[in-house]
Design a protein around this motif. Structure first.
Motif, PDB file in Angstrom:
ATOM      1  N   GLU A  64      50.641 -75.666 -68.722  1.00 57.66           N
ATOM      2  CA  GLU A  64      51.176 -75.042 -67.506  1.00 57.66           C
ATOM      3  C   GLU A  64      50.206 -75.133 -66.326  1.00 57.66           C
ATOM      4  O   GLU A  64      50.501 -74.615 -65.246  1.00 57.66           O
ATOM      5  CB  GLU A  64      51.518 -73.573 -67.780  1.00 57.66           C
ATOM      6  N   GLY A  65      49.052 -75.737 -66.539  1.00 56.22           N
ATOM      7  CA  GLY A  65      48.100 -75.916 -65.453  1.00 56.22           C
ATOM      8  C   GLY A  65      47.254 -74.700 -65.123  1.00 56.22           C
ATOM      9  O   GLY A  65      46.501 -74.713 -64.138  1.00 56.22           O
ATOM     10  N   PHE A  66      47.350 -73.644 -65.930  1.00 57.87           N
ATOM     11  CA  PHE A  66      46.614 -72.415 -65.622  1.00 57.87           C
ATOM     12  C   PHE A  66      45.096 -72.604 -65.725  1.00 57.87           C
ATOM     13  O   PHE A  66      44.328 -72.065 -64.915  1.00 57.87           O
ATOM     14  CB  PHE A  66      47.044 -71.279 -66.537  1.00 57.87           C
ATOM     15  N   ALA A  67      44.649 -73.349 -66.732  1.00 60.57           N
ATOM     16  CA  ALA A  67      43.206 -73.494 -66.936  1.00 60.57           C
ATOM     17  C   ALA A  67      42.560 -74.205 -65.753  1.00 60.57           C
ATOM     18  O   ALA A  67      41.552 -73.747 -65.207  1.00 60.57           O
ATOM     19  CB  ALA A  67      42.947 -74.256 -68.236  1.00 60.57           C
ATOM     20  N   PHE A  68      43.128 -75.339 -65.356  1.00 56.52           N
ATOM     21  CA  PHE A  68      42.558 -76.077 -64.221  1.00 56.52           C
ATOM     22  C   PHE A  68      42.653 -75.252 -62.935  1.00 56.52           C
ATOM     23  O   PHE A  68      41.732 -75.257 -62.117  1.00 56.52           O
ATOM     24  CB  PHE A  68      43.269 -77.419 -64.056  1.00 56.52           C
ATOM     25  N   LYS A  69      43.735 -74.513 -62.767  1.00 58.18           N
ATOM     26  CA  LYS A  69      43.908 -73.687 -61.567  1.00 58.18           C
ATOM     27  C   LYS A  69      42.915 -72.525 -61.535  1.00 58.18           C
ATOM     28  O   LYS A  69      42.247 -72.289 -60.520  1.00 58.18           O
ATOM     29  CB  LYS A  69      45.334 -73.144 -61.521  1.00 58.18           C
ATOM     30  N   HIS A  70      42.809 -71.811 -62.640  1.00 57.58           N
ATOM     31  CA  HIS A  70      41.972 -70.609 -62.649  1.00 57.58           C
ATOM     32  C   HIS A  70      40.484 -70.923 -62.527  1.00 57.58           C
ATOM     33  O   HIS A  70      39.719 -70.100 -62.022  1.00 57.58           O
ATOM     34  CB  HIS A  70      42.229 -69.799 -63.924  1.00 57.58           C
ATOM     35  N   TYR A  71      40.075 -72.092 -62.998  1.00 56.15           N
ATOM     36  CA  TYR A  71      38.669 -72.479 -62.884  1.00 56.15           C
ATOM     37  C   TYR A  71      38.426 -73.412 -61.693  1.00 56.15           C
ATOM     38  O   TYR A  71      37.347 -73.956 -61.546  1.00 56.15           O
ATOM     39  CB  TYR A  71      38.182 -73.097 -64.197  1.00 56.15           C
ATOM     40  N   MET A  72      39.474 -73.551 -60.867  1.00 54.28           N
ATOM     41  CA  MET A  72      39.388 -74.300 -59.607  1.00 54.28           C
ATOM     42  C   MET A  72      38.869 -75.718 -59.817  1.00 54.28           C
ATOM     43  O   MET A  72      37.965 -76.184 -59.103  1.00 54.28           O
ATOM     44  CB  MET A  72      38.540 -73.533 -58.594  1.00 54.28           C
ATOM     45  N   ILE A  73      39.438 -76.401 -60.794  1.00 50.14           N
ATOM     46  CA  ILE A  73      39.082 -77.792 -61.058  1.00 50.14           C
ATOM     47  C   ILE A  73      40.001 -78.657 -60.187  1.00 50.14           C
ATOM     48  O   ILE A  73      41.130 -78.967 -60.575  1.00 50.14           O
ATOM     49  CB  ILE A  73      39.249 -78.146 -62.549  1.00 50.14           C
ATOM     50  N   GLU A  74      39.529 -79.004 -59.012  1.00 51.25           N
ATOM     51  CA  GLU A  74      40.360 -79.730 -58.052  1.00 51.25           C
ATOM     52  C   GLU A  74      40.229 -81.239 -58.204  1.00 51.25           C
ATOM     53  O   GLU A  74      41.198 -81.978 -58.022  1.00 51.25           O
ATOM     54  CB  GLU A  74      39.986 -79.299 -56.625  1.00 51.25           C
ATOM     55  N   ASP A  75      39.039 -81.728 -58.517  1.00 52.85           N
ATOM     56  CA  ASP A  75      38.827 -83.156 -58.729  1.00 52.85           C
ATOM     57  C   ASP A  75      38.791 -83.428 -60.226  1.00 52.85           C
ATOM     58  O   ASP A  75      37.787 -83.222 -60.889  1.00 52.85           O
ATOM     59  CB  ASP A  75      37.507 -83.591 -58.069  1.00 52.85           C
TER      60      ASP A  75
END
Length: 561
Positions: free
Chosen positions: A516-527
């Protein structure tokens, strides 16, 4: 009498001592817990559990136990004093705690209520059930001697009025022995603060049985004003019991007279409320509280440490005391465990003071302001002003960003940068030293296929290295390097983007797809092309936020041998 040594001797069996004991036991460290009282404490005392403390329960594996006994915060209503008008039967709602929806990153956005007596019972029961360790009552620390590799504690056990001396050899000594701490005094650590209001301000606090038909267990009731006489009665929420917690005070209340007898207490309650229909039974507990706002500048020396009220005491306004003690306990706990196993340098124990002192100092400043609004309101401040509890009290902003043992390659600080140790962790960024957010609905590919969350993976017994990157040869090399650490103290978790194949194999201990993309979103992994390694400490804080093998090496060279 001399006994074999525990690794850690814990003095004091309140919530702080019990949280600390459980953290150590979860790490395989033997403990003894001694308590000088001859019976366990009864009553409400510290009953508000902030969300970050709920997360500690989750981390320690006790969330199901907590959810079985907790109560949600009560709506608060203010009544006239004396109450009597027909229009005042329902009272006026006082906005104290705003209920906030849980989110994927903060699954426990609201705190709970649980009287301290029941919370201590929960923790003691878990320690006994899981490890067979019992709190030793009627056992008092009299003195101690610190040596290079151990501490000798001289204790006295009292049984049937007879004292029996015992000498305990321990690797470490931890004092969770309250505001009058014997250990703090023997260490010679100054308890700096202010008791100047003690002669003029205070309250009688306790618990009482409400007889049948007297009030209910649904709302928190207030009468009066601290400028004259003030009374609070709230439910204790003990199944099958109509126990009520009360506190009363004000400029025109003689506290010593109130605690002199049950009759005077009831007379004062009736005087403030103007109600004769409230009937009460046994007074369970009743004590005078007076302001004593103090903290230490050091949380320990050598092999001896203090935590909770032994290190900081303050106003109950804001519900921070027990919750701060829980943070003390787990912060020290994981560090002591690694040092005791000879896996970490003894120098990391210095970070306990370095991390906790700034947080407590900021917290004391905030709760003292709230205390003044509650007990010393200005002419234009109302009861609602003193009762309002802002979101920051939920402790999501507590951080260790400037700790000497965190490594941050995403953000750099200058000497001019200001970090609020109590609030900055909730500024919309994610940095080393901050609380590690949750991420639900992760599809775990290995070692077992299942749905999981970061909070299910985190543990008080090991560091969790979250690896945000695409799989590949370079990533696997770094994972293999991390795998050199003992598996029981470092776990690697490869976190793959939403669109990743489910057939990927890796040497990581755990592989998950962020469906669901929560991990990348919550840890602000943009690149997503920039590898990011988030090292989550055993206390649920981010110890390192780095971008490669060198950053990992730098962090673990600090905290491990």
């Amino acid at each position: 009498m001399t006994t074999t040594s525990p690794s850690v001797l814990i003095v004091g069996a309140g919530p702080t001592g019990l949280f600390h004991a459980l953290t150590l036991l979860r790490n395989g460290i033997p403990v003894r817990i001694i308590e000088k009282q001859d019976a366990f404490q009864v009553g409400t005392r510290g009953c508000g559990l902030q969300p970050r403390t709920v997360e500690i329960y989750k981390l320690l594996g006790l969330l199901p136990d907590l959810l079985e006994v907790k109560a949600d915060p009560f709506p608060v209503f203010e009544f006239d004093s004396p109450q009597g008008s027909i229009e005042d039967t329902e009272g006026k709602a006082v906005p104290m705690i705003e209920e906030v929806e849980n989110t994927p990153s903060r699954p426990f956005n609201n705190g709970f209520m649980l009287m301290q007596e029941r919370q201590e019972h929960l923790l003691r029961s878990a320690i006994l059930r899981d490890y067979g360790v019992q709190v030793e009552l009627s056992t008092e620390l009299r003195s101690f001697e610190e040596h290079e590799d151990h501490v000798i504690a001289h204790v006295v056990k009292i049984s049937d009025g007879e004292e029996k001396s015992e000498t305990i050899y321990a690797h470490f000594l931890v004092g969770a022995d309250g505001g009058k701490s014997t250990i703090r005094k023997q260490l010679g650590i100054e308890f700096v603060g202010d008791s100047s209001d003690a002669h003029s301000i205070g309250m009688v606090a306790g618990d009482i049985v409400g007889l049948e038909g007297t009030l209910d267990q649904k709302i928190w009731r207030l009468w009066g004003s601290p400028r004259d006489k003030k009374l609070s009665i709230r439910p204790c929420c003990v199944p099958g019991k109509n126990y009520l917690n009360f506190f009363l005070g004000g400029r025109n209340v003689d506290l010593d007279k109130v605690v002199s007898s049950r009759d005077v207490l009831l007379s004062t309650i009736h005087d403030i409320t103007g109600r004769d229909d409230m009937k009460f039974g046994e007074v369970i507990t009743m004590n005078i509280w007076r302001p004593n706002i103090r903290m230490v500048g050091s949380f320990g020396k050598g092999r001896v440490f203090i935590a909770g009220d032994a290190a900081h005491v303050h106003s109950p306004t804001g519900g921070q005391g027990m919750n701060s003690g829980a943070q003390d306990a787990i912060n020290l706990g994981w560090k002591l465990a690694l040092v005791d196993k000879n896996l970490a340098p003894k120098s990391i124990l210095e970070s306990y003071t370095q991390e906790r002192v700034p947080v407590i100092a900021s917290m004391l400043e905030m709760t003292t302001k709230l205390f003044n609004k509650t007990f010393k309101p200005s002419a234009d401040e109302t009861t609602a002003d003193g009762m309002k509890r802002e979101y920051e009290l939920r402790m999501f902003g507590v951080n260790y960003r400037k700790s000497p043992i965190v490594v941050d390659e995403r953000y750099t600080y200058t000497d001019e940068d200001t970090v609020d140790p109590y609030r900055s962790g909730d500024d919309g960024t994610v940095r080393a030293g901050d609380r590690a957010p949750d991420a639900p609905q992760l599809s775990q590919l290995s070692p077992v296929a299942q749905s999981t969350t970061f909070f299910d993976i985190f543990s008080p017994a090991y560091h969790t290295v979250l690896i945000f990157t695409h799989p590949g040869e370079e990533t696997e090399k770094i994972i293999h390097r991390a795998s050199r650490f003992p598996k029981d103290i470092v776990k690697t978790v490869l976190v793959l983007p939403q669109s990743s194949s489910t057939s990927i194999t890796s040497a990581a201990d755990i592989v998950v797809v962020d469906t669901e993309g929560f991990a990348f979103k919550h840890y602000m992994i943009e690149d997503k092309n920039l590898p990011t390694f988030v090292i989550v400490r055993p206390d649920g804080f981010i110890g390192g936020l780095v971008h490669g093998a060198e950053g990992l090496r730098k962090y673990f060279n600090i905290v491990l041998l």
